[in-house]
Design a protein around this motif. Structure first.
Motif, short mmCIF file in Angstrom:
data_model
loop_
_atom_site.label_atom_id
_atom_site.label_comp_id
_atom_site.label_asym_id
_atom_site.label_seq_id
_atom_site.Cartn_x
_atom_site.Cartn_y
_atom_site.Cartn_z
N ILE A 95 6.92 13.60 -10.79
CA ILE A 95 5.47 13.61 -10.84
C ILE A 95 5.01 12.20 -11.14
N ALA A 96 4.08 11.68 -10.35
CA ALA A 96 3.50 10.36 -10.59
C ALA A 96 2.13 10.55 -11.22
N LEU A 97 1.91 9.91 -12.37
CA LEU A 97 0.69 10.09 -13.15
C LEU A 97 -0.29 8.95 -12.90
N LEU A 98 -1.53 9.31 -12.63
CA LEU A 98 -2.59 8.32 -12.49
C LEU A 98 -2.92 7.68 -13.84
N PRO A 99 -3.60 6.53 -13.85
CA PRO A 99 -3.77 5.78 -15.11
C PRO A 99 -4.69 6.43 -16.13
N ARG A 100 -5.51 7.41 -15.75
CA ARG A 100 -6.49 7.97 -16.68
C ARG A 100 -5.81 8.60 -17.89
N LEU A 127 8.93 11.32 -14.62
CA LEU A 127 7.52 10.98 -14.65
C LEU A 127 7.37 9.51 -14.26
N HIS A 128 6.72 9.27 -13.14
CA HIS A 128 6.40 7.91 -12.71
C HIS A 128 4.97 7.59 -13.17
N LEU A 129 4.67 6.33 -13.29
CA LEU A 129 3.34 5.91 -13.73
C LEU A 129 2.70 4.97 -12.71
N TRP A 130 1.49 5.32 -12.29
CA TRP A 130 0.65 4.38 -11.56
C TRP A 130 -0.01 3.46 -12.58
N GLY A 131 0.05 2.16 -12.37
CA GLY A 131 -0.66 1.23 -13.23
C GLY A 131 -2.10 1.08 -12.78
N GLY A 132 -3.00 0.76 -13.71
CA GLY A 132 -4.41 0.63 -13.39
C GLY A 132 -4.70 -0.55 -12.48
N PHE A 133 -5.48 -0.33 -11.44
CA PHE A 133 -5.88 -1.43 -10.57
C PHE A 133 -6.90 -2.31 -11.28
N SER A 134 -7.82 -1.67 -12.03
CA SER A 134 -8.84 -2.43 -12.76
C SER A 134 -8.68 -2.20 -14.25
N ARG A 135 -9.22 -3.08 -15.03
CA ARG A 135 -9.15 -2.95 -16.50
C ARG A 135 -10.03 -1.79 -16.95
N GLY A 136 -9.40 -0.88 -17.69
CA GLY A 136 -10.13 0.25 -18.24
C GLY A 136 -10.66 1.21 -17.21
N GLY A 137 -10.25 1.06 -15.95
CA GLY A 137 -10.79 1.90 -14.90
C GLY A 137 -12.26 1.69 -14.64
N LYS A 138 -12.79 0.55 -15.09
CA LYS A 138 -14.22 0.28 -14.95
C LYS A 138 -14.57 -0.39 -13.63
N ALA A 139 -13.56 -0.76 -12.88
CA ALA A 139 -13.75 -1.29 -11.52
C ALA A 139 -14.59 -2.55 -11.49
N ASP A 140 -14.51 -3.39 -12.55
CA ASP A 140 -15.24 -4.65 -12.52
C ASP A 140 -14.35 -5.87 -12.77
N GLU A 141 -13.07 -5.62 -13.12
CA GLU A 141 -12.14 -6.71 -13.40
C GLU A 141 -10.73 -6.24 -13.10
N ILE A 154 4.95 2.16 -10.72
CA ILE A 154 5.44 2.28 -9.34
C ILE A 154 4.47 1.70 -8.33
N GLY A 155 3.22 1.48 -8.76
CA GLY A 155 2.19 0.98 -7.89
C GLY A 155 0.89 0.91 -8.67
N LEU A 156 -0.21 0.72 -7.96
CA LEU A 156 -1.51 0.53 -8.60
C LEU A 156 -2.50 1.58 -8.09
N ALA A 157 -3.32 2.07 -9.01
CA ALA A 157 -4.34 3.05 -8.65
C ALA A 157 -5.43 2.97 -9.71
N ASP A 158 -6.54 3.62 -9.46
CA ASP A 158 -7.55 3.77 -10.50
C ASP A 158 -7.81 5.27 -10.69
N ASP A 159 -9.03 5.72 -10.45
CA ASP A 159 -9.30 7.13 -10.69
C ASP A 159 -9.52 7.83 -9.35
N ASP A 160 -10.45 8.81 -9.32
CA ASP A 160 -10.64 9.61 -8.12
C ASP A 160 -11.81 9.13 -7.27
N ALA A 161 -12.20 7.87 -7.42
CA ALA A 161 -13.25 7.28 -6.60
C ALA A 161 -12.79 5.90 -6.13
N MET A 162 -13.43 5.41 -5.09
CA MET A 162 -13.01 4.14 -4.51
C MET A 162 -13.37 2.95 -5.40
#
Length: 422
Positions: A95-100, A127-141, A154-162
């Protein structure tokens, strides 16, 4: 089930590129130790009699490319321990877990700790972990991509929105992720607004606010352009949900790998009563045409993987009105039997199609080796398509979450054994 037995005859799917064959499998103390004549001879030497299981299936473990676990280490809600237990009961080996996370977004190396990323790959639910693409999932940095990947993401992701297109392209241009996957959901919350279900007649009848198709198709257009501009990156698409998105993806010469939620293959807005908790998912449920196009796209491998995308909710969450409750469902143990009944039993999909969607495709999406049956391994499951059971929060292997779909419903088919430890 006894953890030492000879299944003969039994159906066997060894891995990707193989077809289902009838033969014999010897399981000794939870370890798969032999096939066919070798298995029969070893069983004879051990004094083990054959247990006929002609309709059951021994197959590789399943893989979930993205789910959410907000309280991984403590509390009464779903934790890493309880999630592994549910995963093993459902035949899921990875199972790969999103950063939230409810305590901290997994956007820096120290927040990847505690998950035992050095697990025994041969025996345990990984359990694999996706690392956050943005800081805090705030999508500004941008988060420190290189550091996250160096420390086990294993890779980069944020939440369930672009992620905003400018930030996403900046990250792709900097390229700290190299060839590691970047998972993005083509959903625009601003376009979705208050919409909870895709626009349509049933949505109006049920009184739900409508989610326009453009909340998916417009961000998807941007992502497909980025995919073309940055072929050196491994952009992945998460949770496609509309027929229009399938058409967009089909128009690409080399489409990015993508996923769909299992629930969107089973249910649409015409199939649920307005009080059913299955309405409240993200992305929104569409109509019958969306569901049929998604099913076809997975079978044709236009869509790469079927994800569980579990979002555990507690009992208090489920008491909230549908438009105020967090979106999501849980229940890895329900996925395989539900899809088997809907697609394999009526002959729409083959067993090989289903494993491509639930195991081999998801492995490709998260850039991991495919699961396969091997001698000396505990990474196997035994599925009985004819065993009936009732979905309940007290079922062995059920998650701690309160948002299990179809509670009280009789379901046919079950993983009756799995070699994995939790």
């Amino acid at each position: 089930m006894n953890d030492t037995l000879l299944l003969d005859p039994v159906r066997i799917l060894r891995g990707p590129g193989h077809s289902v064959q009838r033969g014999a499998v010897l399981i000794h103390q939870g370890v798969l130790v032999g096939f066919d004549d070798q298995a029969r001879q070893q069983a004879l030497d051990l004094g083990i009699k054959a247990s006929p299981a002609p309709d059951q299936l021994v197959a590789p473990c399943l893989v979930d490319p993205h789910s959410i676990l907000e309280t991984p280490f403590s509390g009464d809600q779903e934790t890493a321990v309880s999630l592994r237990h549910c995963a093993a009961a459902g035949g899921y080996g990875q199972i790969a877990l999103l950063p939230r996370s409810s305590s901290s977004w997994r956007d820096c190396p120290e927040r990847l700790q505690g998950f035992s990323l050095d697990q025994d790959q041969t025996a345990s639910v990984r359990l694999h972990l996706w690392g956050g693409f943005s800081r805090g999932g705030k999508a500004d940095e941008l988060a420190p991509h290189g550091d996250l990947l160096e420390h086990g993401a294993i890779g980069l992701a944020d939440d369930d929105a672009m992620v905003p297109i400018t930030l996403l392209e900046r990250g792709l241009l900097l390229g700290e992720m190299g060839r590691c996957p970047v998972l993005v959901a083509p959903r625009d919350p601003d376009l979705q607004g208050e919409g909870l279900v895709r626009e349509g007649v049933e949505t109006l009848r049920a009184g739900w606010p409508a989610d326009p198709i453009t909340s998916e198709t417009l961000p998807l257009s941007q992502l497909l352009l980025l995919h073309q501009r940055h072929p050196e990156r491994q952009l992945r698409l998460m949770n496609l949900s509309t027929a229009a998105a399938v058409q967009q993806l089909s128009g690409c010469e080399l489409p990015p790998l993508s996923s769909v939620s299992w629930w969107h293959l089973l249910t649409d807005r015409s199939m649920l009563a307005s009080s059913n908790p299955g309405w409240r998912v993200c992305p929104s449920l569409g109509g019958p045409g969306d569901r049929q196009q998604l099913i076809q796209a997975v079978q044709q491998r236009t869509i790469t993987a079927v994800a569980v995308h579990a979002v555990p909710l507690d009992a208090e969450d489920m008491l909230l009105p549908g438009d105020q409750r967090p979106a999501g469902l849980s229940g890895h143990h329900v996925v395989l039997p539900a899809l088997w009944n809907a697609l394999v039993r009526p002959g729409r999909w083959t067993v090989e199609d289903l494993w491509q969607a639930l195991s081999f495709g998801p492995s490709a999406l998260i850039d991991q080796p495919s699961e396969q049956l091997e001698q000396g391994s505990r990474r196997w499951l035994l599925f009985d398509p004819d065993q009936g059971w009732t979905i309940s929060s007290h079922t062995p292997g059920a998650p701690r979450a309160a948002n299990i779909p179809w509670l009280g419903r009789e379901l046919q088919g079950r993983v009756v054994a799995c070699g994995l430890t939790c």
